[in-house]
Every structure is written in structure tokens, then in C-alpha cells.
Design a protein around this motif. Structure first.
Motif, PDB file in Angstrom:
ATOM      1  N   GLN A  97      -2.131  -7.970 -13.800  1.00 37.59           N
ATOM      2  CA  GLN A  97      -1.573  -8.087 -15.088  1.00 37.59           C
ATOM      3  C   GLN A  97       0.063  -7.855 -15.342  1.00 37.59           C
ATOM      4  OE1 GLN A  97      -3.927  -9.495 -17.414  1.00 37.59           O
ATOM      5  NE2 GLN A  97      -5.143  -9.685 -15.606  1.00 37.59           N
ATOM      6  N   LYS A 146      -2.790 -13.385  -7.873  1.00 38.72           N
ATOM      7  CA  LYS A 146      -3.851 -14.257  -8.764  1.00 38.72           C
ATOM      8  C   LYS A 146      -5.024 -13.907  -8.410  1.00 38.72           C
ATOM      9  CE  LYS A 146      -4.377 -18.881 -10.528  1.00 38.72           C
ATOM     10  NZ  LYS A 146      -4.098 -20.224 -10.769  1.00 38.72           N
ATOM     11  N   ASN A 202      -5.985 -10.720  -9.704  1.00 35.57           N
ATOM     12  CA  ASN A 202      -5.882 -10.661 -11.172  1.00 35.57           C
ATOM     13  C   ASN A 202      -5.130  -9.527 -11.836  1.00 35.57           C
ATOM     14  OD1 ASN A 202      -6.550 -11.579 -13.878  1.00 35.57           O
ATOM     15  ND2 ASN A 202      -8.373  -9.742 -14.160  1.00 35.57           N
TER      16      ASN A 202
END
Length: 466
Positions: free
Chosen positions: A267, A262, A265
């Protein structure tokens, strides 16, 4: 249903023979134990089919047999249950595929794929056969016939197709010696670059096989790993769900990994569960709580065969506190159910649950807890699957705790699962595993080159999706 007489006709050992009376006593106890205790005895094979097989094997006991002969007679019974957790083995030697022979073993390490067998490596020098050669026959038996025969003796979940190859890749030499033949020499026909030849090789001792296989493993690699392929793609590898806490703390690894995903970030997350044969049930559910995008129920029910004690318990080891646990069993709609499992309850996603794209890698050794997790993930469309069918069945498995029954005469031992786990899924096929949308398997060329074609395909798939 199975060629019992053909199985019985396989070669005989020179060991001590047991009388017909002794063998029938062992047979009766084994059958009674399975009927009383096995939580999924008729899950994939009907009561009528199993009873017919029980009677066929009983009638085949018409002469004294060695321990090995009786073992080979009864293994198709175990296989017919279609439960990879049900064990039958020599006393004190569970999961030992070399329990009956440790010398004069087949000297090549083979790789099975698409009905063929290829030479992966050698357990003896000077074979004259190149790596990558296709083996056509061993001692006059064609490879398809060998595979078909071994299928009768290797238990797998339901009608999963992928497990047999993986089992033979790991333990072919042991299976061949126990169920087909074993001797000082092996005549092999093989093909390489369109030329077919014949070789005669000497058998090898198990210590050579064990030493060679142990050196093939990667040293000092932790079973739980998180790596980053690039700034937006991470690869999480989980080799098993029973990690020694002194080595790694599973919950710390999962919590910290998803927190890091997290923060960065990420994906796209690749979760590699290939060759992960399972472990602790709750660990699979805990990992899914970080993948879930809504509330979920992991297990729909956990079923048992009965609520009272067993008639065979003088011959059995039972789990500690077994008698005390009987009072906790519930009866509902004619079924005996175990309620004491946290993941029977509805759960919510974790605060740091991953919301990106998930790619899950599985194969025929993705078994037990691992296939449970894969089933929930696929049912809830939380990942794309790459690889091969899981080794465990989609709808669940029979496992948890076991009754370990030792037969009084041959001393052969049965490990009987007392719980049948049912996943909260709508299985597309009752008798198969989780089948990936992208079927990819390493070829013999990939294996010899040390290339992971499955991972390469996955990373290319991610790149193409951008």
C-alpha cells in the motif's frame, strides 16, 4: 555581478605563467564556445549579465597568470550560468576537486548544515577536537564568509539552495585549497559544549583523504534495492540511473519489483533517490511509467543552441555522428529542437503501475535525471516528498551530449552541454528545484550516530496515516 577583482586577488601559484596574449586567446575561445554551443547559456542569467561578466574577466587579464589563477578568474563565469552540468577543469581531470593541490590539505572532514560547519571526522590523528564540535573559523576566516566565497566557484542548477552543502560535505578540502588557501598548518577556532577553543593542525596529503573516504562507503551493497519494512510498506532505493548491466539489469529490477509490489498488495512505497546524481534520461521516464495514474508526456521539448557546426571544433571533442545528427534538428518558433527522444511522446502507465501511496526521498545530490523524475512526480501529485530541495532545477536541465573544448594555451577544458531539457511541468518557481512538503535533514548528531532521520520520519509519517 561578481567580485572579479577580489577573486583574482586570491593567492598565486609558483607555476609557469602564461602571457596576456595567451590568456586572452584562451578567454576568447572559451567565451565563443559557450555562446555557440551552450543550450542553456541564458536560461537563468540574462544575455546582458553574461556579456558584462565576459567583458569584466577579459579586462582583468592585464598581467601574466598561472593556470590556477586563470582558472579561478574564469570559474565565476561558469558558476554564473547556473548549470550544474557545465564543467571547467584541468585537462584530463574532470570532476577532480583536488586537481591543483594534493598535499597540505585541510585535515578535518566537515559536515555543513544551516550555515554551520561541524567536525564529522578526522584525516589526521591527535587533533584534540571532538566530533560534533562546531567550527567557527579557519585561518581567521569565519565559516559564513568561507561559504559565501565558495558559492562563487561551485556551479549549481538555477538558484537551488541545497547543492552547496552537499558539495562541501563531499569535497570541502579540495575546494578550500583551490579557492581560498592551502598550507602546512591550519588555525581553527571551534566550540563544543559552550566552550570555545583554538587549535593548530597540520595539513594532510590527498591519499589520506581518499583512503578515509573510501572506507566510509558501505561495501557490497547493490545500487538497486527493494526491501519490505512490513507487509504493506516497501522501500525502493535507486542510487543511480546508470547501473552497470553486469552488476544489475535496471529494467529487470524495475519490472520485477513492481510485479512483486502488486503480488504482495503493498500500500505504501518509499522511493529513496537521495544522493542519486542521475544517468540515462529514459530510465527516469521508465520508472515514472510505473508511478503514473494517467497518460503523460515527460519532456515538453529538448532545445539546442544552433543547427550548424561550430567555429571552435578544431579544439573540441564532439559526440560521434554529431554532423549526421544536424540534419535531424527541427526549427520551430525560432528554436532549434531535438525530436529523437522517446519520452517527448505521450506515454501510458504500465500494466503493473503502482496505485498506492508514494513517498519520495530527495536531497541536494538528487540531480539531473533524478530531479527530472522528481519534477514530473511532484507536478502530477504522485508522491509526498521528504528531505531537501533537489539538486536539479524543477523545469529541467542542460545535459544530454557535450562539446568538450580544450583551450590551446592553459589546456583548461570546458564541458559544454549541447541540449536543454524542458520538463512537461508547471514549475512553482522557475529557478528552484523540487522542494519537499516535508523538509527534513540529518543533523550532525544523526550523522555521528549513524541514524537516518529522514527515513525514520518517513516511516513514522506512514504509520500516522493509517
Amino acid at each position: 555581478m561578481l567580485s572579479i577583482l577580489a577573486v583574482f586577488a586570491l593567492g598565486q601559484s609558483e607555476a609557469t605563467k602564461f602571457t596576456i596574449s595567451q590568456l586572452k586567446e584562451d578567454h576568447e575561445l572559451l567565451v565563443r564556445s559557450l555562446k555557440e554551443a551552450h543550450a542553456g547559456l541564458y536560461r537563468y542569467t540574462s544575455r546582458e549579465q553574461m556579456d558584462r561578466l565576459f567583458e569584466q574577466t577579459r579586462m582583468a587579464i592585464d598581467k601574466p597568470m598561472t593556470e590556477k589563477e586563470f582558472y579561478r578568474l574564469m570559474m565565476p563565469v561558469i558558476t554564473a550560468i547556473k548549470c550544474g552540468h557545465t564543467k571547467f577543469y584541468r585537462e584530463g581531470r574532470p570532476d577532480d576537486r583536488y586537481a591543483f593541490h594534493d598535499k597540505q590539505l585541510f585535515p578535518l572532514k566537515l559536515y555543513f548544515s544551516n550555515g554551520n560547519a561541524y567536525v564529522r571526522d578526522f584525516y589526521a590523528t591527535g587533533s584534540g577536537i571532538p566530533r560534533g564540535a562546531r567550527v567557527n573559523s579557519i585561518n581567521g576566516l569565519k565559516i559564513p564568509d568561507i561559504i559565501r566565497k565558495l558559492r562563487e566557484f561551485i556551479p549549481v542548477d538555477a538558484n537551488v539552495q541545497s547543492t552547496l552543502n552537499e558539495e562541501m560535505n563531499l569535497f570541502f578540502n579540495g575546494y578550500f585549497s583551490t579557492f581560498i588557501s592551502q598550507g602546512p598548518q591550519y588555525e581553527i577556532t571551534w566550540t563544543y559544549k559552550a566552550q570555545t577553543r583554538r587549535s593548530v593542525l597540520h595539513g594532510v596529503h590527498y591519499t589520506i583523504i581518499r583512503q578515509k573516504d573510501s572506507t566510509d562507503r558501505k561495501p557490497n551493497e547493490l545500487p538497486l534495492r527493494l526491501q519490505f519494512d512490513n507487509s504493506t510498506t516497501a522501500i525502493m532505493t535507486i542510487e543511480n540511473f546508470y547501473v552497470d548491466k553486469g552488476q544489475q539489469d535496471y529494467f529487470w529490477f524495475i519490472d520485477s519489483s513492481f510485479r512483486l509490489l502488486k503480488e504482495r498488495n503493498v500500500q505504501d512505497l518509499v522511493i529513496d533517490l537521495r544522493n542519486n546524481e542521475g544517468g540515462i534520461e529514459e530510465w527516469g521516464g521508465y520508472l515514472y511509467s510505473y508511478l503514473a495514474d494517467r497518460d503523460f508526456q515527460y519532456y515538453s521539448k529538448i532545445r539546442l543552441a544552433r543547427k550548424d557546426t561550430f567555429s571552435f571544433r578544431r579544439y573540441a571533442w564532439l559526440p560521434p555522428q554529431y554532423d549526421a545528427a544536424l540534419s535531424l534538428i527541427q526549427v520551430k518558433d525560432g528554436e532549434y529542437l531535438w525530436p529523437m527522444q522517446d519520452y517527448l511522446a505521450v506515454k501510458s502507465p504500465q500494466a503493473n503501475a503502482f496505485s498506492g501511496k508514494v513517498y519520495m526521498l530527495v536531497n541536494g545530490l538528487s540531480f539531473s535525471v533524478t530531479s527530472e523524475l522528481a519534477a514530473i512526480v511532484q507536478n502530477n501529485t504522485r508522491a509526498e516528498f521528504i528531505g531537501e530541495e533537489t539538486g536539479g532545477a524543477y523545469q529541467g536541465n542542460n545535459s544530454g551530449v557535450f562539446a568538450v573544448v580544450t583551450l590551446p594555451n592553459t589546456r583548461l577544458t570546458a564541458g559544454i552541454p549541447l541540449m536543454a531539457f524542458y520538463m512537461n511541468v508547471q514549475a512553482p518557481a522557475k529557478d528552484r528545484g523540487v522542494i519537499p512538503g516535508h523538509i527534513v535533514r540529518n543533523s550532525i548528531d544523526d550523522v555521528l550516530a549513524g541514524r537516518d532521520a529522514v527515513m525514520e520520519y518517513t516511516l513514522q509519517l506512514i504509520t500516522k496515516s493509517k
